[in-house]
Design a protein around this motif. Structure first.
Motif, PDB file in Angstrom:
ATOM      1  N   ALA A 316       0.830  -1.207   0.000  1.00 24.13           N
ATOM      2  CA  ALA A 316       0.000   0.000   0.000  1.00 24.13           C
ATOM      3  C   ALA A 316       0.863   1.255   0.000  1.00 24.13           C
ATOM      4  CB  ALA A 316      -0.926  -0.005   1.222  1.00 24.13           C
ATOM      5  N   SER A 317       1.941   1.233   0.776  1.00 29.06           N
ATOM      6  CA  SER A 317       2.789   2.431   0.863  1.00 29.06           C
ATOM      7  C   SER A 317       3.443   2.750  -0.473  1.00 29.06           C
ATOM      8  CB  SER A 317       3.850   2.249   1.954  1.00 29.06           C
ATOM      9  OG  SER A 317       4.800   1.269   1.591  1.00 29.06           O
ATOM     10  N   ARG A 318       3.733   1.723  -1.265  1.00 23.69           N
ATOM     11  CA  ARG A 318       4.304   1.975  -2.604  1.00 23.69           C
ATOM     12  C   ARG A 318       3.261   2.590  -3.529  1.00 23.69           C
ATOM     13  NH1 ARG A 318       6.923  -2.967  -1.476  1.00 23.69           N
ATOM     14  NH2 ARG A 318       5.360  -4.181  -2.631  1.00 23.69           N
ATOM     15  N   GLN A 319       2.014   2.126  -3.415  1.00 26.04           N
ATOM     16  CA  GLN A 319       0.948   2.650  -4.269  1.00 26.04           C
ATOM     17  C   GLN A 319       0.697   4.127  -3.993  1.00 26.04           C
ATOM     18  OE1 GLN A 319      -2.627   0.315  -4.343  1.00 26.04           O
ATOM     19  NE2 GLN A 319      -3.859   1.952  -5.240  1.00 26.04           N
ATOM     20  N   TYR A 320       0.814   4.520  -2.735  1.00 22.35           N
ATOM     21  CA  TYR A 320       0.565   5.915  -2.350  1.00 22.35           C
ATOM     22  C   TYR A 320       1.871   6.608  -1.977  1.00 22.35           C
ATOM     23  CZ  TYR A 320      -4.227   4.304  -2.424  1.00 22.35           C
ATOM     24  OH  TYR A 320      -5.430   3.777  -2.835  1.00 22.35           O
ATOM     25  N   SER A 321       2.884   6.380  -2.793  1.00 15.58           N
ATOM     26  CA  SER A 321       4.205   6.936  -2.513  1.00 15.58           C
ATOM     27  C   SER A 321       4.293   8.401  -2.929  1.00 15.58           C
ATOM     28  CB  SER A 321       5.283   6.137  -3.255  1.00 15.58           C
ATOM     29  OG  SER A 321       5.162   6.341  -4.654  1.00 15.58           O
ATOM     30  N   LYS A 322       5.224   9.097  -2.320  1.00 17.68           N
ATOM     31  CA  LYS A 322       5.466  10.508  -2.622  1.00 17.68           C
ATOM     32  C   LYS A 322       5.901  10.685  -4.074  1.00 17.68           C
ATOM     33  CE  LYS A 322       9.250  12.206  -1.057  1.00 17.68           C
ATOM     34  NZ  LYS A 322      10.327  12.746  -0.183  1.00 17.68           N
ATOM     35  N   SER A 323       6.764   9.804  -4.568  1.00 16.29           N
ATOM     36  CA  SER A 323       7.287   9.955  -5.936  1.00 16.29           C
ATOM     37  C   SER A 323       6.177   9.830  -6.976  1.00 16.29           C
ATOM     38  CB  SER A 323       8.381   8.913  -6.199  1.00 16.29           C
ATOM     39  OG  SER A 323       7.878   7.597  -6.013  1.00 16.29           O
TER      40      SER A 323
END
Length: 340
Positions: A316-323
């Motif tokens: 999930a954190s990769r899907q909603y990443s800053k980049s």
């Protein structure tokens, strides 16, 4: 250079997710697009884009100036999502709710943090073509997993026994957040350490203030209320948690959940319909406090499921990443500038 002016008082009230979302976006834009975007805050200047993060009355009056350029409204709440948050007597509540929608209708375009709110805004008479979904995000430089040595150090810092199972929740202390259920679970599980990070950001007008304040001032021995803490401390608590629990009855896209995901913390949530389109599959769902108790018992005995939820949090954190969201906001502002 594109001139963007932010209008916001979101960071003036500590401990609320709107402020966290605003600060994250400001940091992202200033660090990634310094040469492309000229960003100012609360300056009534001539701009290509005016982005309204909060609905302050002076901001409403500012929308009538032609100097504002393209007016973008950030939808962090609707009238129905305020129920259970603030205790506003009638007729003032009705007046305020009408003002909220009137403010949104003053905008040239709206950004929602949850796609489920698009239909609700359309029902209020706002054209679907004027609404864009862009999710919240958190900075993984601030919220990230730490190693076991650091976890042990943090547990010592927070006064928690090393082997104790830890459940953390965060957000404003109010009825809508399901804090009463969090307290009930603490009372039912005296061998588990519960911590709720947050406070009464809006003081006595908080819904349920009197009853909640009594418990906060004299909590069960296994329940800590550290109050409104820094974002660094939120990251520390997420990292020492075996489980992050948010029993809210109503949310949009809670920053607290994204922060937990970014720290690789297993998450359990009251299973709200509005989560299904954004984070379904990344958390352990529970329909009420009784099921939360059942699943807490199960998770404590089933490390394999906790490990699965930890992996889900990382995904999930990769899907909603800053980049990723930096590219989305960059494209959005450029497209809106062309419409102005």
């Amino acid at each position: 250079m594109l001139k963007i002016t932010m209008y916001s008082s979101a960071d003036k009230v500590a401990g609320q997710g709107v402020g966290s979302a605003y600060l994250e976006l400001m940091h992202l834009l200033k660090t990634n697009f310094k040469g492309e975007f000229d960003i100012a805050v609360n300056q009534y200047r001539t701009s290509d884009i005016s982005h309204y993060h909060t609905i302050d009355l002076p901001f409403w009056f500012s929308t009538f100036s032609k100097k504002r350029g393209r007016k973008i409204g950030y939808v962090h709440f609707l009238p129905e999502t305020l129920e259970g948050s603030l205790k506003i007597p009638q007729p003032f509540r009705g007046i305020f709710y009408r003002y909220v929608i009137a403010f949104y209708k003053r905008m040239d375009h709206l950004v929602v943090v949850n796609p489920s709110f698009i239909d609700k805004l359309v029902a209020y008479g706002i054209p679907r073509t004027k609404i864009t979904y862009i999710p919240n995000f958190v900075d993984d430089a601030k919220f990230h997993p730490v190693d076991e040595l650091e976890k042990r150090r943090l547990k010592t810092k927070w006064g928690i026994a090393q082997q104790r199972f830890v459940v953390v929740g965060s957000g404003q202390i109010q009825e809508r957040k399901g804090v009463f259920d969090f307290i009930q679970l603490a009372e039912q599980n005296p061998d588990v350490q519960f911590i709720w990070a947050g406070g009464f950001s809006f003081g006595r007008i908080t819904d349920g203030y009197t009853a909640l304040k009594k418990i906060v001032d004299n909590p069960p021995a296994n329940l800590k209320f550290p109050g409104i803490v820094s974002r660094q401390e939120i990251a520390e608590l997420d990292n020492i948690a075996d489980l992050f629990l948010l029993p809210s009855y109503n949310e949009l896209f809670p920053m607290s959940v994204l922060e937990a995901f970014s720290c690789g913390t297993p998450v359990m949530l009251r299973d709200l319909d509005l989560y299904h389109s954004i984070i379904q599959g990344y958390y352990e769902p529970a329909k009420d406090v009784d099921e939360m108790q059942q699943k807490l018992d199960w998770l404590r005995k089933t490390p394999a499921r906790l490990a699965e939820l930890k992996m889900a949090a990382h995904t999930a954190s990769r899907q909603y990443s800053k980049s990723h969201l930096a590219k989305v906001w960059h494209q959005f502002y450029l497209e809106q500038a062309k419409e102005g």
